[in-house]
Motif scaffolding. Structure first.
Motif: not given
Length: 367
Positions: A274, A278, A299
């Motif tokens: 990520c 995120d 991600g």
């Protein structure tokens, strides 16, 4: 050993010749009897005269019959050979392909355009060869992974003992040098690296020699609550959004410690994949006699090229870590009679699906 063409062609020709011979004899004898019976009723009947005349005409007719029969045999032979060759040629291709497969050549592929029974056989053969190739490549992969696991476990065990000794010596040295500025800066770094090596060794041991599972019924929501503190700091460090949607009362029949390690490893991978801000979603629901857990992130995702390598030991796309996290997850999921599936799209995220039995009748199938 006779060829398949001769085994089809020769009996067919024998049948044609016998049929034509019977036809010729029958036509000659039948015509002769008919003409003889007709001539008996003619006026001024002379048996020897008329019989000779009729016999000569029938003999002439028989010559033409034999000529036509010979021509028919030649044409029938050519047509038989043509159609036989059309049937036999793809069968011979299949035979040659089978011999190549028997010798270990799994790149062979039979080409045949007609959509008949032989075409169906061709499709089945090509599909079978492709599956055999995939199966053998996977036997080979399992053997390599097993060997790597055994070697890794042995190596990790041999490293851990002297590592503990080094750590103990350093602790003694730190006590003697605790007032030193160098000690305050250096020893924490050394301990950090030793702990990192110890974690690698733990991963190697978990992958190479995972402990036998102790199966028990566990409440999924409660176990997730116990896991979250271990990953909370990683999630907050990146400012990620974590959303959990788990049905209440879901229970699974697994080893509790194995399950915790599985979820922690998968979430850790999701955090690494990520970017700032995120999201990570954890969902769980019951489907028939199993519970399906989905851990999804938004991600960077995994490329198609790397997706087939994610369960290979020591493979990592993050540039850090041991590359054993998903290997350990796969091994533990297998040990707990679960199933594992990973879907990913580059720059869009990854979804990891893990299912475990929630009923004794669950089909204990592997990955």
């Amino acid at each position: 050993m006779r060829s398949i063409e001769s085994r089809i062609l020769i009996p067919f020709l024998i049948i044609i010749i016998i049929s034509l011979a019977i036809l010729g004899f029958t036509s000659y004898y039948g015509s002769y009897k008919i003409f003889k019976s007709l001539l008996y009723y003619l006026p001024d009947y002379n048996e020897s005269l008329y019989t000779g005349f009729v016999a000569s005409k029938l003999l002439e007719l028989q010559k033409y019959t034999i000529l036509v029969a010979i021509i028919s045999i030649i044409v029938a032979s050519q047509l038989t050979f043509f159609f036989t060759y059309g049937i036999v040629r793809p069968i011979k291709k299949l035979s040659i392909a089978c011999e190549r497969v028997a010798k270990g050549d799994f790149e062979v592929k039979v080409e045949y355009k007609s959509e008949d029974e032989i075409g169906t056989l061709k499709d089945a053969f090509n599909t079978m060869v492709a599956k055999i190739k995939e199966y053998i490549e996977n036997i080979e992969k399992i053997n390599r992974l097993t060997l790597v696991g055994e070697m890794s476990a042995s190596l990790a065990h041999e490293i851990r003992n002297p590592l503990q000794g080094i750590k103990s010596c350093l602790q003694v040295m730190e006590t003697d040098l605790k007032e030193s500025k160098l000690s305050k800066e250096l020893f924490p770094l050394v301990y950090n690296e030793i702990n990192r090596i110890d974690r690698i060794i733990s991963d190697l041991l978990s992958y190479g020699r995972p402990s036998d599972p102790y199966f028990e019924w566990i409440a999924l929501d409660k176990v997730l609550d116990e896991i979250l503190p271990f990953v909370d700091s990683m999630i907050k460090k990146k400012g990620l959004n974590l959303k959990i949607d788990v049905e209440k009362g879901l229970e699974i029949y697994v080893d509790s410690s194995h399950f915790k390690q599985i979820i922690i490893n998968v979430i850790s991978n999701a955090v690494k994949a990520c970017r700032q801000k995120d999201s990570i979603f954890i969902k769980a629901l019951r489907k028939e006699d199993e519970v399906i857990i989905e851990i999804k992130d938004t991600g960077i995702g995994i490329s198609k090229e790397n997706l087939s390598k994610i369960f290979n030991p020591f493979f990592t796309a993050f540039g850090e870590g041991t590359g054993l996290g998903l290997c350990v997850v796969q091994a533990l999921v297998n040990q707990n009679h679960g199933k594992l599936k990973v879907e990913s799209e580059e720059n869009k995220g990854t979804s990891v699906y893990i299912s475990f039995p929630c009923a004794i009748s669950h089909d204990m199938s592997g990955n």
